[in-house]
Design a protein around this motif. Sequence first.
Motif, PDB file in Angstrom:
ATOM      1  N   SER A  50      38.970  59.183  59.606  1.00 13.07           N
ATOM      2  CA  SER A  50      38.144  58.640  60.696  1.00 13.07           C
ATOM      3  C   SER A  50      38.869  57.493  61.397  1.00 13.07           C
ATOM      4  CB  SER A  50      36.758  58.219  60.197  1.00 13.07           C
ATOM      5  OG  SER A  50      36.879  57.287  59.172  1.00 13.07           O
ATOM      6  N   LYS A 105      36.116  69.743  52.915  1.00  7.70           N
ATOM      7  CA  LYS A 105      35.746  69.516  54.321  1.00  7.70           C
ATOM      8  C   LYS A 105      34.350  68.902  54.375  1.00  7.70           C
ATOM      9  CE  LYS A 105      39.283  71.858  56.244  1.00  7.70           C
ATOM     10  NZ  LYS A 105      39.356  73.229  56.675  1.00  7.70           N
ATOM     11  N   GLU A 106      34.165  68.040  55.353  1.00  3.74           N
ATOM     12  CA  GLU A 106      32.830  67.497  55.625  1.00  3.74           C
ATOM     13  C   GLU A 106      32.597  67.615  57.114  1.00  3.74           C
ATOM     14  OE1 GLU A 106      31.977  63.526  54.333  1.00  3.74           O
ATOM     15  OE2 GLU A 106      31.912  64.130  52.237  1.00  3.74           O
ATOM     16  N   ASP A 131      40.879  61.369  48.215  1.00  3.46           N
ATOM     17  CA  ASP A 131      39.808  61.238  49.211  1.00  3.46           C
ATOM     18  C   ASP A 131      40.386  60.558  50.455  1.00  3.46           C
ATOM     19  OD1 ASP A 131      37.665  60.349  50.755  1.00  3.46           O
ATOM     20  OD2 ASP A 131      36.373  60.008  49.028  1.00  3.46           O
ATOM     21  N   CYS A 166      42.483  55.299  51.407  1.00  2.24           N
ATOM     22  CA  CYS A 166      42.591  56.497  50.562  1.00  2.24           C
ATOM     23  C   CYS A 166      42.292  56.142  49.113  1.00  2.24           C
ATOM     24  CB  CYS A 166      44.001  57.078  50.610  1.00  2.24           C
ATOM     25  SG  CYS A 166      44.331  57.957  52.121  1.00  2.24           S
ATOM     26  N   LYS A 214      35.454  68.745  59.037  1.00  2.00           N
ATOM     27  CA  LYS A 214      36.621  67.849  59.124  1.00  2.00           C
ATOM     28  C   LYS A 214      37.205  67.684  57.730  1.00  2.00           C
ATOM     29  CE  LYS A 214      35.230  65.063  63.120  1.00  2.00           C
ATOM     30  NZ  LYS A 214      33.834  64.711  63.266  1.00  2.00           N
ATOM     31  N   ALA A 246      38.362  66.157  54.496  1.00  2.00           N
ATOM     32  CA  ALA A 246      37.872  64.960  53.799  1.00  2.00           C
ATOM     33  C   ALA A 246      38.722  64.620  52.581  1.00  2.00           C
ATOM     34  CB  ALA A 246      36.425  65.173  53.368  1.00  2.00           C
ATOM     35  N   ARG A 288      38.681  60.562  53.582  1.00  7.33           N
ATOM     36  CA  ARG A 288      37.656  60.499  54.640  1.00  7.33           C
ATOM     37  C   ARG A 288      37.825  59.287  55.549  1.00  7.33           C
ATOM     38  NH1 ARG A 288      32.602  61.748  50.853  1.00  7.33           N
ATOM     39  NH2 ARG A 288      33.953  60.501  49.547  1.00  7.33           N
ATOM     40  N   GLU A 289      37.953  58.108  54.927  1.00  7.29           N
ATOM     41  CA  GLU A 289      38.077  56.886  55.741  1.00  7.29           C
ATOM     42  C   GLU A 289      39.362  56.919  56.554  1.00  7.29           C
ATOM     43  OE1 GLU A 289      37.448  53.101  53.742  1.00  7.29           O
ATOM     44  OE2 GLU A 289      36.206  54.139  52.268  1.00  7.29           O
TER      45      GLU A 289
END
Length: 232
Positions: free
Chosen positions: A32, A90-91, A26, A5, A94, A96, A28-29
């Motif tokens: 996932s 969202k990306e 952020d 994060c 999903k 993000a 995203r990582e």
Amino acid sequence: MLQSCSVNSEIVYHKDAASTSFMDIDIREFMSEMMAMTPDSLKQKEFGEMDKLPTTWTSMYDFSKKEGKLKTENPDSIRIMKKIFMKSTKENNKLAGFSFKMEHFSPEDYLVLKSFTKTEKVPLDQNIYNNWDGKTLTIDTENFNLKSIEESIRSKTSKEESEKIAGMMVMFFKKIGTTLKFENPIQSISGKHDWIKQIDDHSIKIDYDLKAIYEKDTQLKNADKKIIIVTK
């Protein structure tokens, strides 16, 4: 989930002693990696709640009202809620990340915010509580911590999970930084701290050393308790 994060904050100091702050988280990582490890965890209530956040700036007041979760009738709290804005990013459909904005907060607003956040956990950059009078900013380096972000995460998890989080914070965040911007140029800076550097005539950058925050025996070369920035 190691270091997945990032948190970026910006505080803009206005000439009228108010300030506006932004925070981008952020994830995203993190998302996932969560998907890869435990796909069902994203269906949990907490993630469902986060997913409800609109993708356009929405005040905390409007969002709470829409969700039927407005818990207060206190006019000061409502005024503050109308000045705190949130949105999700969202990306590919999903989640993000999230962004928070606090619009033109006066010193009086910050006093109300302090009592408001005793019950409502909002991820805040602790630096917003530094004293700014329109010309001089006094940075209390004791505020270089992640307490409000930790509390905000804890408030959305079970007791067991929140205990785990405490030990994971240093691994959880990859990068945390705050930029302080001034409408008037900086005239002088007194005091030194390893994490603070001046970028240009109007801005200062604070880059947190996460290891130093969570491992108490880390020695800093410069760690003055107060940094005073005077603007022209």
